[in-house]
Design a protein around this motif. Structure first.
Motif, short mmCIF file in Angstrom:
data_model
loop_
_atom_site.label_atom_id
_atom_site.label_comp_id
_atom_site.label_asym_id
_atom_site.label_seq_id
_atom_site.Cartn_x
_atom_site.Cartn_y
_atom_site.Cartn_z
N ILE A 255 0.84 -1.21 0.00
CA ILE A 255 0.00 0.00 0.00
C ILE A 255 0.87 1.25 0.00
O ILE A 255 0.62 2.21 -0.73
CB ILE A 255 -0.97 -0.02 1.20
CG1 ILE A 255 -1.87 -1.26 1.11
CG2 ILE A 255 -1.83 1.26 1.22
CD1 ILE A 255 -2.71 -1.51 2.34
N ALA A 256 1.94 1.22 0.81
CA ALA A 256 2.87 2.36 0.84
C ALA A 256 3.40 2.65 -0.57
O ALA A 256 3.49 3.81 -0.98
CB ALA A 256 4.04 2.06 1.79
N PHE A 257 3.72 1.60 -1.29
CA PHE A 257 4.23 1.75 -2.65
C PHE A 257 3.25 2.53 -3.52
O PHE A 257 3.61 3.46 -4.23
CB PHE A 257 4.48 0.36 -3.26
CG PHE A 257 5.18 0.40 -4.59
CD1 PHE A 257 6.55 0.19 -4.66
CD2 PHE A 257 4.49 0.65 -5.76
CE1 PHE A 257 7.20 0.23 -5.89
CE2 PHE A 257 5.14 0.70 -6.99
CZ PHE A 257 6.50 0.48 -7.06
N GLN A 258 1.99 2.15 -3.43
CA GLN A 258 0.99 2.78 -4.29
C GLN A 258 0.72 4.23 -3.87
O GLN A 258 0.53 5.10 -4.72
CB GLN A 258 -0.31 1.97 -4.28
CG GLN A 258 -1.32 2.47 -5.29
CD GLN A 258 -0.75 2.48 -6.71
OE1 GLN A 258 -0.12 1.52 -7.13
NE2 GLN A 258 -0.97 3.56 -7.45
N ILE A 259 0.70 4.48 -2.56
CA ILE A 259 0.48 5.86 -2.11
C ILE A 259 1.59 6.75 -2.64
O ILE A 259 1.34 7.83 -3.19
CB ILE A 259 0.41 5.95 -0.56
CG1 ILE A 259 -0.75 5.09 -0.03
CG2 ILE A 259 0.24 7.40 -0.12
CD1 ILE A 259 -0.82 5.02 1.50
N THR B 200 -7.34 8.72 -6.79
CA THR B 200 -6.03 8.32 -6.25
C THR B 200 -6.01 8.67 -4.77
O THR B 200 -6.92 9.31 -4.25
CB THR B 200 -4.88 9.09 -6.95
OG1 THR B 200 -5.03 10.48 -6.62
CG2 THR B 200 -4.94 8.93 -8.46
N TYR B 201 -4.93 8.24 -4.09
CA TYR B 201 -4.82 8.59 -2.67
C TYR B 201 -4.77 10.10 -2.49
O TYR B 201 -5.32 10.63 -1.53
CB TYR B 201 -3.57 7.91 -2.06
CG TYR B 201 -3.80 6.46 -1.76
CD1 TYR B 201 -4.47 6.07 -0.61
CD2 TYR B 201 -3.39 5.48 -2.65
CE1 TYR B 201 -4.71 4.73 -0.33
CE2 TYR B 201 -3.62 4.14 -2.38
CZ TYR B 201 -4.28 3.77 -1.22
OH TYR B 201 -4.52 2.45 -0.96
N THR B 202 -4.11 10.78 -3.43
CA THR B 202 -4.00 12.24 -3.28
C THR B 202 -5.33 12.93 -3.59
O THR B 202 -5.69 13.90 -2.92
CB THR B 202 -2.89 12.81 -4.18
OG1 THR B 202 -3.08 12.31 -5.51
CG2 THR B 202 -1.51 12.41 -3.70
N SER B 203 -6.06 12.40 -4.56
CA SER B 203 -7.34 13.06 -4.88
C SER B 203 -8.38 12.78 -3.80
O SER B 203 -9.24 13.62 -3.53
CB SER B 203 -7.86 12.61 -6.26
OG SER B 203 -8.40 11.30 -6.21
N LEU C 89 -7.57 12.00 -0.50
CA LEU C 89 -7.11 12.39 0.85
C LEU C 89 -6.42 13.74 0.92
O LEU C 89 -6.01 14.16 2.00
CB LEU C 89 -6.11 11.33 1.38
CG LEU C 89 -6.61 9.91 1.64
CD1 LEU C 89 -5.43 9.03 2.00
CD2 LEU C 89 -7.63 9.92 2.76
N THR C 90 -6.22 14.37 -0.21
CA THR C 90 -5.32 15.53 -0.40
C THR C 90 -3.87 15.06 -0.30
O THR C 90 -3.60 13.97 0.23
CB THR C 90 -5.53 16.69 0.61
OG1 THR C 90 -4.97 16.31 1.89
CG2 THR C 90 -6.99 17.08 0.75
N LEU C 91 -2.97 15.88 -0.78
CA LEU C 91 -1.55 15.51 -0.77
C LEU C 91 -1.06 15.26 0.65
O LEU C 91 -0.40 14.26 0.94
CB LEU C 91 -0.72 16.62 -1.44
CG LEU C 91 0.79 16.42 -1.48
CD1 LEU C 91 1.16 15.14 -2.25
CD2 LEU C 91 1.48 17.62 -2.12
N GLU C 92 -1.42 16.18 1.57
CA GLU C 92 -0.95 16.04 2.96
C GLU C 92 -1.53 14.78 3.59
O GLU C 92 -0.85 14.05 4.31
CB GLU C 92 -1.35 17.27 3.79
CG GLU C 92 -0.63 18.55 3.42
CD GLU C 92 -1.03 19.09 2.04
OE1 GLU C 92 -2.19 18.84 1.61
OE2 GLU C 92 -0.20 19.72 1.37
N GLY C 93 -2.80 14.53 3.34
CA GLY C 93 -3.45 13.34 3.88
C GLY C 93 -2.77 12.07 3.38
O GLY C 93 -2.58 11.11 4.14
#
Lengths: 293, 293
Positions: free
Chosen positions: A214-218, A246-249, A251-255
């Motif tokens: 999961i870390a890889f994908q984030i 995506t994780y950024t879309s 959760l936001t970049l910071e999230g």
């Protein structure tokens, strides 16, 4: 042996073994052989075979026994990239700063190169020297399950379907656990299988592999937003253009960065439960979470 | 048991086993699953699994033990058809009278369906019940070698390259021994391996499989000239349009028919060297040489 030495020496051995395997193939058509070599010698971080070797290294010092499974894993990964890059899939012209297979050759040759690498991986596993038949069978089953319809392929198809809609964070994690996570888990687990890990050790390592998957994908999603396209050898911002979840879309970049830190620290915590020296796996975890390409 | 009974009963079992395998897959994406089922249930003559079962039947009466290797072989064959039909390859819209996978679904789904079937075949072989680990390994090695860069894939690439030029009869035979012959040989040989054939029996059966491999391709070329496109479920005359070197273009239609008769009689002669009842293999040989689709 420091991680730098392990990583450097292993990569040299992996690169040599990959090229030698292709060069010594019998009865192979010359353009096909060229295409196989082209994609396998594109460099890259070799994260999957390094994970396999580092995990195996917890149990045995001499790593050569795990070299064939390691290059078979890299072949499956490389096949998946060749097919993912095709016009009908992600339609990428560049990968690791070089033309993708269908651009350097042509589409038919690229499709066949992917097919060839996938098949060759299973041939290598079946012929892996120094590994007993029962272990080989376990590896083949694990590789096929991880790469096939119950793993990576379904993740890839789900990823394509997800482009048409907005998906939840949970669904996203599920897609990536198959698309990217399955092969990373198989890499760690096969190192444990060849090293004859105890069932407790196996369980911890399997858990660990899921965290880094999961870390890889984030980090992949983060790099698509803030990555340097020159370093990555491909265009960034593609997810946004495609309006992909995506994780950024979500959760936001910071999230997303916070989520990445959570998974990474869980991965380290799992490694600390093992009695062996886990330096190399820790370093690979950092490499996955902090990579810039 | 007559050939008709053997063939009919085996086909029913094969069809059921293929569908059941796909339906019971775990964690599979629904569109991918649909695409797998679509191509596997397109019917067809099931020549490869029937060859495997008929060969195994020389040594054992109860055929169930060979059923998983038989459907794994059909999966590899089906994957090769899905990828061959792609726009970048033969660009065929119809196969067995039905839309090809990329037409019924889309190109990405078809590429993944092929990838999935190839991978699943190796998973099934690794998990085949009632077969010991050493035999499973032998089968996986044989399947991978026949389907991979040293076999079918190189034949496919060579066939594409040959379209750009005129090739000799010898080169044509070499291309087809890889492209079509390799899987037919693997089908017969794996039946012999599971049946624990003696080395003499294995050698005869392997030779036999090579004869029918060439016979298969000659009849393929003949059908492209004189076949009924309705019965074949696809357009005929494609080779001529592409100006491809074929047995009929190199030998004339009559010459190709004579060559076919030669290979077929050599195949029968080899079967006559075996002490077992070879009725089913004889009938399959006739089916290959005399098929109208």
């Amino acid at each position: 042996m420091s991680f730098e030495t392990f990583s450097k020496e292993s990569k040299v051995k992996l690169d040599q073994a990959l090229v030698k395997t292709i060069e010594t193939l019998q009865n192979v058509e010359s353009r096909h052989q060229e295409a196989l070599k082209y994609s396998l010698s594109a460099g890259g971080k070799r994260i999957r075979p390094l994970l396999l070797l580092a995990t195996f290294g917890l149990f045995e010092k001499e790593l050569d026994k795990a070299m064939i499974p390691a290059i078979a894993m890299e072949m499956i990964h490389t096949y998946s990239l060749i097919h993912d890059d095709l016009p009908a899939m992600d339609n990428d012209d560049y990968r690791r700063g070089r033309l993708t297979s269908h651009k350097a050759f042509d589409e038919a040759t690229a499709i066949l190169a992917g097919d060839g690498l996938l098949t060759l991986a299973f041939q290598l596993l079946a012929e892996a020297p120094e590994i007993d038949d029962t272990t080989r069978i376990k590896l083949i089953q694990l590789y096929a399950q991880s790469a096939g319809p119950s793993g990576m392929i379904s993740g890839q198809q789900a990823d394509i379907e997800a482009e048409k809609t907005t998906v939840s964070l949970e669904a996203l994690a599920e897609i990536h656990s198959q698309k990217t996570g399955a092969l990373l888990t198989a890499s760690v687990c096969s190192g444990a299988i060849i090293g004859k890990a105890s069932s407790d050790e196996y369980r911890i390592l399997e858990e660990y592999s899921k965290k880094i998957g999961i870390a890889f994908q984030i980090q992949d999603d983060i790099l698509d937003v803030i990555g340097d396209s020159k370093k990555m050898g491909k265009n960034t911002g593609a997810d946004q253009v495609l309006n992909k979840s995506t994780y950024t879309s979500l959760l936001t970049l910071e999230g997303a960065q916070k989520e990445l830190a959570n998974y990474t620290s869980e991965a380290y915590e799992l490694l600390s439960q093992l009695h062996q020296d886990t330096t190399n796996l820790e370093a690979l975890t950092a490499l996955i979470a902090e990579r810039d390409a």
